[in-house]
Enzyme design. Sequence first.
Site, PDB file in Angstrom:
ATOM      1  N   ASP A  45     -15.602  26.178   7.493  1.00 43.03           N
ATOM      2  CA  ASP A  45     -15.091  24.996   8.245  1.00 43.03           C
ATOM      3  C   ASP A  45     -14.656  25.029   9.602  1.00 43.03           C
ATOM      4  O   ASP A  45     -14.051  24.008  10.110  1.00 43.03           O
ATOM      5  CB  ASP A  45     -13.740  24.605   7.218  1.00 43.03           C
ATOM      6  CG  ASP A  45     -12.866  25.838   7.010  1.00 43.03           C
ATOM      7  OD1 ASP A  45     -12.824  26.854   7.862  1.00 43.03           O
ATOM      8  OD2 ASP A  45     -11.754  25.693   6.319  1.00 43.03           O
ATOM      9  N   SER A  46     -14.854  26.040  10.086  1.00 41.61           N
ATOM     10  CA  SER A  46     -15.001  26.199  11.673  1.00 41.61           C
ATOM     11  C   SER A  46     -15.592  25.029  12.333  1.00 41.61           C
ATOM     12  O   SER A  46     -15.233  24.920  13.460  1.00 41.61           O
ATOM     13  CB  SER A  46     -15.411  27.617  12.217  1.00 41.61           C
ATOM     14  OG  SER A  46     -16.681  27.947  11.717  1.00 41.61           O
ATOM     15  N   ASP A  84     -17.628  27.713   2.981  1.00 43.97           N
ATOM     16  CA  ASP A  84     -16.087  27.316   2.946  1.00 43.97           C
ATOM     17  C   ASP A  84     -16.173  26.300   1.753  1.00 43.97           C
ATOM     18  O   ASP A  84     -16.780  25.092   1.838  1.00 43.97           O
ATOM     19  CB  ASP A  84     -15.692  27.029   4.073  1.00 43.97           C
ATOM     20  CG  ASP A  84     -14.843  28.340   4.680  1.00 43.97           C
ATOM     21  OD1 ASP A  84     -14.505  28.914   4.180  1.00 43.97           O
ATOM     22  OD2 ASP A  84     -14.979  28.188   5.823  1.00 43.97           O
ATOM     23  N   GLU A 181      -8.694  38.436   8.139  1.00 46.60           N
ATOM     24  CA  GLU A 181      -8.806  38.011   9.373  1.00 46.60           C
ATOM     25  C   GLU A 181      -7.496  38.359  10.235  1.00 46.60           C
ATOM     26  O   GLU A 181      -6.407  38.158   9.625  1.00 46.60           O
ATOM     27  CB  GLU A 181      -9.071  36.610   9.420  1.00 46.60           C
ATOM     28  CG  GLU A 181      -8.932  35.912  10.432  1.00 46.60           C
ATOM     29  CD  GLU A 181      -9.416  34.444  10.718  1.00 46.60           C
ATOM     30  OE1 GLU A 181      -9.511  33.935  11.857  1.00 46.60           O
ATOM     31  OE2 GLU A 181      -9.858  33.873   9.817  1.00 46.60           O
TER      32      GLU A 181
END
Length: 263
Positions: A45-46, A84, A181
């Site tokens: 979704d980046s 995602d 992350e």
Amino acid sequence: MESITISQLKNWKRNKKKFAAITAYDFSFSRLFSNCGIPVILIGDSLGMTIQGHTSTLPVKIEDIAYHTKAVRKGAPNTFLISDLPFMSYYDTKQALKNTAKIIRSGANMIKMEGGKWLIEIVRELSNRLILICGHIGLIPQSFHYLGGYKVQGRKENDANKLIDEALLLEEAGINMLILECIPEKLAKKITESLSIPVIGIGSGKNTDGQILVMHDLLGITEGKTPSFTKNFLLESDSIQKAIQKYIYEVEHSIYPSKKHSF
């Protein structure tokens, strides 16, 4: 490249073979990455920030992920694809099942969801239906408002213990892979060694089973300031192909990430 499977990725973990992953969103780059030997691609979704120009991932819709997954699958027919589930597309089991079906039909091998304990029942339900799931803990961008921004997670002992517990609970519930992350390197090492599933790190040191970077960061085309854990591999290469090959080599040989890319 032969088709990459979850069984192969688990074997790599057992054999301590590190692997490189990258984000991609279209046919051309996914084909290039596949031809270079990248085994795992994330349709993240980046894309809300890198492709659509938003300031966060929150506006991304399930239709966006499905569209880009189809394009990436055409370019990388044998690569292991993770897609995602975007913000608020898996707030309950019914919604998660509905949207997972869209993504798997679009060509993904595995779906990814951000979150800890609250996800357990959803993970268990999807796993019971033999759906491959990647968890994501630590800095979870879909919750950056709650976290107070894009900050390293797990520095304090109680926060670190919470992340360890969440990782173990998610594995028990049925995830097949986990992304860590922006957590301290020592914590990432402990979590990786505690799980039997492959663990991919981003900004979490070199001791995870794999590494992932956003392609725009890796190629130095991100607008504005980039996170300290990223590296522009194109600076030391005269082509995109060589930059990707250098990235793969440095991950496989534990050169990247170095101390300066870790917390």
